[in-house]
Scaffold this motif. Structure first.
Motif, PDB file in Angstrom:
ATOM      1  N   GLU A  61       0.844  -1.207   0.000  1.00  0.00           N
ATOM      2  CA  GLU A  61       0.000   0.000   0.000  1.00  0.00           C
ATOM      3  C   GLU A  61       0.877   1.255   0.000  1.00  0.00           C
ATOM      4  O   GLU A  61       0.593   2.229  -0.701  1.00  0.00           O
TER       5      GLU A  61
ATOM      6  N   GLU B 246       2.631   1.781  -3.416  1.00  0.00           N
ATOM      7  CA  GLU B 246       1.726   2.207  -4.488  1.00  0.00           C
ATOM      8  C   GLU B 246       1.026   3.525  -4.169  1.00  0.00           C
ATOM      9  O   GLU B 246       0.221   4.008  -4.965  1.00  0.00           O
ATOM     10  N   GLY B 247       1.312   4.086  -2.997  1.00  0.00           N
ATOM     11  CA  GLY B 247       0.762   5.390  -2.621  1.00  0.00           C
ATOM     12  C   GLY B 247      -0.660   5.351  -2.098  1.00  0.00           C
ATOM     13  O   GLY B 247      -1.271   6.395  -1.876  1.00  0.00           O
ATOM     14  N   THR B 248      -1.199   4.144  -1.900  1.00  0.00           N
ATOM     15  CA  THR B 248      -2.598   4.043  -1.458  1.00  0.00           C
ATOM     16  C   THR B 248      -2.745   4.067   0.068  1.00  0.00           C
ATOM     17  O   THR B 248      -3.849   4.275   0.563  1.00  0.00           O
TER      18      THR B 248
ATOM     19  N   ASP C 249      -1.777   6.336   2.054  1.00  0.00           N
ATOM     20  CA  ASP C 249      -2.214   7.676   2.453  1.00  0.00           C
ATOM     21  C   ASP C 249      -3.719   7.855   2.280  1.00  0.00           C
ATOM     22  O   ASP C 249      -4.352   8.558   3.059  1.00  0.00           O
ATOM     23  N   SER C 250      -4.277   7.211   1.239  1.00  0.00           N
ATOM     24  CA  SER C 250      -5.728   7.375   1.049  1.00  0.00           C
ATOM     25  C   SER C 250      -6.510   6.695   2.176  1.00  0.00           C
ATOM     26  O   SER C 250      -7.613   7.126   2.521  1.00  0.00           O
ATOM     27  N   LEU C 251      -5.944   5.644   2.754  1.00  0.00           N
ATOM     28  CA  LEU C 251      -6.593   5.016   3.913  1.00  0.00           C
ATOM     29  C   LEU C 251      -6.362   5.858   5.170  1.00  0.00           C
ATOM     30  O   LEU C 251      -7.245   5.989   6.016  1.00  0.00           O
ATOM     31  N   ARG C 252      -5.164   6.455   5.278  1.00  0.00           N
ATOM     32  CA  ARG C 252      -4.842   7.243   6.474  1.00  0.00           C
ATOM     33  C   ARG C 252      -5.681   8.521   6.559  1.00  0.00           C
ATOM     34  O   ARG C 252      -5.924   9.014   7.660  1.00  0.00           O
ATOM     35  N   VAL C 253      -6.082   9.061   5.410  1.00  0.00           N
ATOM     36  CA  VAL C 253      -6.889  10.293   5.467  1.00  0.00           C
ATOM     37  C   VAL C 253      -8.396  10.001   5.502  1.00  0.00           C
ATOM     38  O   VAL C 253      -9.195  10.907   5.666  1.00  0.00           O
ATOM     39  N   ALA C 254      -8.765   8.738   5.339  1.00  0.00           N
ATOM     40  CA  ALA C 254     -10.197   8.379   5.380  1.00  0.00           C
ATOM     41  C   ALA C 254     -10.652   8.258   6.840  1.00  0.00           C
ATOM     42  O   ALA C 254      -9.860   7.913   7.710  1.00  0.00           O
TER      43      ALA C 254
ATOM     44  N   LEU D 224      -1.419  13.838   7.851  1.00  0.00           N
ATOM     45  CA  LEU D 224      -0.474  12.792   7.436  1.00  0.00           C
ATOM     46  C   LEU D 224       0.897  12.988   8.087  1.00  0.00           C
ATOM     47  O   LEU D 224       1.700  12.065   8.140  1.00  0.00           O
TER      48      LEU D 224
ATOM     49  N   LYS E 240     -11.315  14.167   9.759  1.00  0.00           N
ATOM     50  CA  LYS E 240     -11.200  13.468   8.471  1.00  0.00           C
ATOM     51  C   LYS E 240     -12.524  13.451   7.713  1.00  0.00           C
ATOM     52  O   LYS E 240     -12.539  13.417   6.487  1.00  0.00           O
TER      53      LYS E 240
ATOM     54  N   HIS F 298       0.731  12.386  -5.883  1.00  0.00           N
ATOM     55  CA  HIS F 298       0.626  11.093  -6.558  1.00  0.00           C
ATOM     56  C   HIS F 298      -0.801  10.558  -6.400  1.00  0.00           C
ATOM     57  O   HIS F 298      -1.383  10.693  -5.321  1.00  0.00           O
TER      58      HIS F 298
ATOM     59  N   MET G 199      -3.816   8.341  -5.444  1.00  0.00           N
ATOM     60  CA  MET G 199      -3.902   7.425  -4.291  1.00  0.00           C
ATOM     61  C   MET G 199      -4.994   6.381  -4.499  1.00  0.00           C
ATOM     62  O   MET G 199      -5.746   6.060  -3.592  1.00  0.00           O
TER      63      MET G 199
ATOM     64  N   PHE H  77     -14.288   3.927  -1.779  1.00  0.00           N
ATOM     65  CA  PHE H  77     -14.068   5.102  -0.932  1.00  0.00           C
ATOM     66  C   PHE H  77     -15.383   5.732  -0.495  1.00  0.00           C
ATOM     67  O   PHE H  77     -15.447   6.307   0.590  1.00  0.00           O
TER      68      PHE H  77
ATOM     69  N   TYR I   6     -16.125   6.525   3.374  1.00  0.00           N
ATOM     70  CA  TYR I   6     -16.510   7.862   3.852  1.00  0.00           C
ATOM     71  C   TYR I   6     -17.973   7.908   4.296  1.00  0.00           C
ATOM     72  O   TYR I   6     -18.493   8.969   4.606  1.00  0.00           O
TER      73      TYR I   6
END
Lengths: 221, 228
Positions: free
Chosen positions: A77, A80-82, A84-89, B68, B89, B98, B100, B114, B118
């Motif tokens: 994760e 592939e940069g994903t 962060d998308s879980l960390r901000v959710a 982050l 959040k 990049h 995500m 997502f 959310y």
């Protein structure tokens, strides 16, 4: 609670879908299981007592598989940069960890099952590896390995030396509990069934998973 | 230096503030300071475009507001909560430099995933106006890994806006987009602000002309200076 379960299912589905659509990784694990099964079946056929061979292989093979799985967890994760998308959710760190734990459990379980069936095949039908008590023990070991793989993956996600440190940390974390499985496996293969150690080992596995969840939150967030 | 944008004419406690409060934020990665005491407030419906040369700390500031990264010193509150909390959040959408998204999943699968994370009920990407505005309809069934960088970036913006966040944090949104796509994204961001929602955005010098409607601040020697 229902929402959390729904999110957990979605997160696990996401990991399964990503792995299924990236067949090289999963195929590689199956090839490893087949190679290990050939070696173990060969050793078992020539050993006077098959129990130690099977017991040690059931300790080592899932442990090696958990190393591969650790790299497909938080580390993939992150790469592939994903992550962060879980960390901000707006989802709890524990939920993300448990999703990885469940996914790791499924993956290690499937590859271990393939390994066991291949051993049966290569030994010409020796089903002593498939007895239900032994499988219950192996399942608790896989829970423990899944928690350890997910924890190691979360602890080392930002490390530049993760390719070396993941196997080292995994083995260090697995050895103390993992080695206690070997005599239990040998008893199980010999047909000795005892519920007390089975319950104890399940309590250890599940308790460890909860502790690993708490630790991973600190590592990831 | 202490900056305030479009602050309502009343005194309010920081935790009650309807927007973002960044107060005396310092950040160090071990040697020297990247950010040196940055402070600003951003109310709903206002914008902050952070500009500056490479390595000046734009992305660091955005990641701190997004939760982050943790500041070495100082306070950040997003609608009264620290950015790492679930409450903050829920109000925030984040687009980093990049994409995500999961490369093995299709755009539709990513958006649906997502949406559920959310808590957006009954989400349908085919009736999502952001998806339509970004021209993503015909790419919904395509795996993200098979898209060009520009389309992945657009899909990522749709992901970040899936829950219509009160605050959008965006790092270099126009980078890698062609002129038409960059204009579309700029218009999308403008319409976001017109609905009384805020944006904190970092941009490279080449992106600035399309974002000239935003309030601007430059990071100079780790400090935020108002103006272009």
């Amino acid at each position: 609670m229902i929402l959390a379960v729904e999110m957990l299912v979605k997160l696990v589905w996401k990991d399964i879908a990503c792995t299924a659509r990236k067949p090289v990784e999963f195929s590689g694990m199956l090839v490893f299981a087949a190679a290990a099964a050939v070696v173990v079946a060969y050793a078992a056929l020539f050993a006077g007592d098959r129990a130690p061979v099977y017991a040690i292989s059931l300790f080592l093979v899932p442990a090696f598989i958990s190393m591969f799985v650790a790299f497909t967890g938080f580390i993939r994760e992150f790469e592939e940069g994903t992550l962060d998308s879980l960390r901000v959710a707006p989802i709890g760190g524990e939920l993300i960890f448990f999703s990885k734990l469940f996914f790791s459990f499924i993956l290690i379980g499937v590859v271990t099952a393939a390994y066991e069936l291949l051993v049966v095949f290569f030994t010409g039908g020796d089903v002593s590896l498939l007895n239900p008590y032994l499988q219950m023990l192996a399942l608790s070991y896989i829970v423990y390995l899944a928690a350890t793989a997910s924890l190691a993956s979360s602890m080392l996600v930002y490390s530049s030396a993760k390719s070396v440190l993941v196997p080292v940390v995994l083995l260090v974390l697995v050895l103390p509990v993992g080695q206690s499985y070997i005599p239990l496996y040998m008893d199980a293969i010999a047909g000795i069934v005892s519920l007390q150690p089975l319950l104890s080992i399940w309590v250890v596995s599940l308790g460890y998973s909860l502790i690993a969840s708490a630790l991973s939150r600190t590592a990831l967030f | 230096m202490y900056l305030e944008w479009l602050i309502r004419d009343r005194v309010c406690h920081l935790s009650d503030f309807e927007g973002v409060v960044v107060e005396n934020v310092w950040k160090s990665y071990g040697r020297g300071w990247v950010l040196r005491g940055i402070s600003f407030k951003l109310v709903s419906g206002s914008t902050l475009l952070v500009v500056g040369p490479n390595g000046c700390g734009k992305t660091t500031l955005l990641k701190i507001v997004a939760g982050l990264l943790r500041p070495t010193r100082g306070t950040v509150l997003v609608y009264g909560s620290t950015p790492t909390t679930m409450e903050a959040k829920r109000f925030t959408g984040v687009v980093l430099d990049h994409p995500m998204l999961y490369r093995e999943l299709t755009v539709e699968e990513n958006l649906r995933l997502f949406a559920s994370l959310y808590g957006v009920k009954d989400y349908d990407p085919y009736s999502d106006e952001v998806v339509e505005m970004l021209g993503l309809h015909r790419w919904l069934k395509v795996k993200v890994g098979e898209l060009s960088f520009g389309w992945r970036k657009r899909a990522d913006i749709a992901r970040a806006m899936i829950h219509r966040p009160k605050l959008l944090i965006v790092d270099e949104p126009l980078n890698g987009l062609d002129t038409a796509a960059a204009k579309t994204v700029s218009e999308l961001l403008y319409s976001h602000v017109s609905k009384n929602r805020g944006i904190v955005l970092a941009a490279s010098p080449t992106e600035q002309p399309l974002l000239d409607w935003m309030e601007c601040g430059r990071i100079v020697d780790g400090k935020l200076v108002l103006g272009r």
